[in-house]
Design an enzyme around this catalytic site. Structure first.
Site, PDB file in Angstrom:
ATOM      1  N   LEU A   1      61.271  13.239  53.583  1.00  0.00           N
ATOM      2  CA  LEU A   1      61.884  14.386  54.226  1.00  0.00           C
ATOM      3  C   LEU A   1      62.026  15.543  53.252  1.00  0.00           C
ATOM      4  CD1 LEU A   1      63.360  15.724  56.595  1.00  0.00           C
ATOM      5  CD2 LEU A   1      65.473  14.666  55.767  1.00  0.00           C
TER       6      LEU A   1
ATOM      7  N   GLU B   1      66.594   7.484  57.531  1.00  0.00           N
ATOM      8  CA  GLU B   1      67.110   6.382  56.737  1.00  0.00           C
ATOM      9  C   GLU B   1      66.667   6.540  55.282  1.00  0.00           C
ATOM     10  OE1 GLU B   1      63.174   5.217  58.488  1.00  0.00           O
ATOM     11  OE2 GLU B   1      65.023   6.138  59.207  1.00  0.00           O
TER      12      GLU B   1
ATOM     13  N   GLY C   1      64.916   5.026  53.214  1.00  0.00           N
ATOM     14  CA  GLY C   1      63.520   4.806  52.860  1.00  0.00           C
ATOM     15  C   GLY C   1      62.646   6.012  53.124  1.00  0.00           C
ATOM     16  N   SER C   2      63.109   6.927  53.973  1.00  0.00           N
ATOM     17  CA  SER C   2      62.313   8.107  54.317  1.00  0.00           C
ATOM     18  C   SER C   2      62.889   9.387  53.728  1.00  0.00           C
ATOM     19  CB  SER C   2      62.218   8.263  55.840  1.00  0.00           C
ATOM     20  OG  SER C   2      61.570   7.153  56.409  1.00  0.00           O
ATOM     21  N   THR C   3      63.971   9.264  52.957  1.00  0.00           N
ATOM     22  CA  THR C   3      64.612  10.472  52.420  1.00  0.00           C
ATOM     23  C   THR C   3      63.660  11.263  51.549  1.00  0.00           C
ATOM     24  OG1 THR C   3      66.775   9.413  52.489  1.00  0.00           O
ATOM     25  CG2 THR C   3      66.539  11.335  51.068  1.00  0.00           C
TER      26      THR C   3
END
Length: 316
Positions: free
Chosen positions: A291, A284, A286-288
């Site tokens: 990543l 999602e 918020g975690s891009t």
């Protein structure tokens, strides 16, 4: 019988002998003169053979020098159906010593149109020696290297795996394949009619692949994987990923996934289990950013500075 009839028969026999000798001489002149070079080339192609000498694949170590991916010696058993005298005996012996399906092997051994049939690729040396002790006609052996992963499932998705021909197929085995595989050698040999090597005409020595030291600590990696397994089991999750980094320099100490698999038996699991979710899955928004950061760290920081080359950010 009159003397005239006897003389006639002697003359006929003499003429026949002269014609036979003349034909033999003409045939010898034809073979040794007109057809000498083509036949010589044909004989050379049948007797000489250039074979590839596979290079040993480099070893992958963790940061402490513990081997994570190594090459071990194995023996490949094969048969030449044109030389096999008793296909049933060969099939039965291969089933007993190598654990292969003798019933499926038998039709291949009776097919004289074939000149090569695998009995068992990369078998244990002890099993191959047991088959060799039976001294079956048409059965041969050669040494190969088998890629093994001593730590089993530890860092399986990160390491990836190499196939039967020791070519990297996934993970670091794939992205570092060019350095790990080394350079194969070549050997030109002369064989006798039953396939035994009688002379070595030329040889180019193979060059072993380069070793790689990772920043991963196998103890931290194993602990992270254990925590993920228990977490997935407790919460009934589909999968989980954890990354452990050294905040002082950004080195990746562990990159764990659950579920995992034994890299020595990678063919037993689906591609979804084989992939390294830490760098292949999307998250999602918020975690891009996390990543992207992890993907960059894997490309630039996963290989230890002790390794005499830099891991490129793309997979060949």
């Amino acid at each position: 019988m009159s003397s005239r009839a006897v003389d006639r028969r002697i003359r006929l026999l003499l003429v026949a002998l002269v014609l036979a000798l003349a034909g033999t001489l003409a045939r010898a002149v034809w073979l040794q003169g007109v057809r000498a070079q083509p036949l010589s080339r044909l004989a050379a192609t049948q007797q000489r053979q250039t074979v590839e000498l596979p290079a040993r694949r480099g070893t992958v170590f963790d940061r402490n020098g513990v081997p994570l991916a190594v090459g071990e010696q194995a023996t490949t058993a094969f048969a030449d159906p044109t030389l096999v005298e008793n296909a049933g005996a060969v099939a039965a012996a291969a089933e007993t010593t190598l654990g292969v399906d003798g019933e499926s092997l038998y039709p291949l051994l009776t097919d004289k149109a074939r000149a090569f049939v695998y009995l068992r690729r990369k078998a244990d040396a002890e099993d191959a020696a047991a088959l060799a002790a039976r001294k079956l006609a048409g059965v041969g052996f050669y040494t190969e290297e088998r890629r093994t992963y001593p730590q089993g499932s530890v860092a399986a998705q990160v390491l990836g795996f190499a196939g039967a021909d020791n070519v990297g197929l996934a993970g670091l085995e794939l992205s570092l394949d060019r350095a790990l595989r080394g350079r194969a050698g070549r050997e030109t040999v002369v064989r006798d009619p039953v396939g035994r090597v009688v002379d070595v005409l030329s040889e180019t020595e193979q060059r072993r692949g380069r070793d790689v030291f990772l920043t991963i600590d196998h103890r931290i990696q194993a602990q992270a994987e254990d925590v993920l397994r228990r977490t997935v089991r407790h919460w009934g999750a589909e999968a989980a990923t954890a990354i452990v980094m050294d905040p002082r320099n950004g080195e990746v100490l562990a990159m764990a996934n659950a579920p995992s698999f034994d890299a020595n038996r990678f063919g037993d699991v689906s591609p979804s289990v084989q992939r390294n979710r830490a760098v292949t899955d999307t998250y999602e928004p918020g975690s891009t950013f996390k990543l992207i950061t992890v993907a960059g760290v894997l490309s630039e920081q996963l290989v230890s500075p002790r390794t005499p080359f830099t891991l490129a950010p793309t997979i060949d």
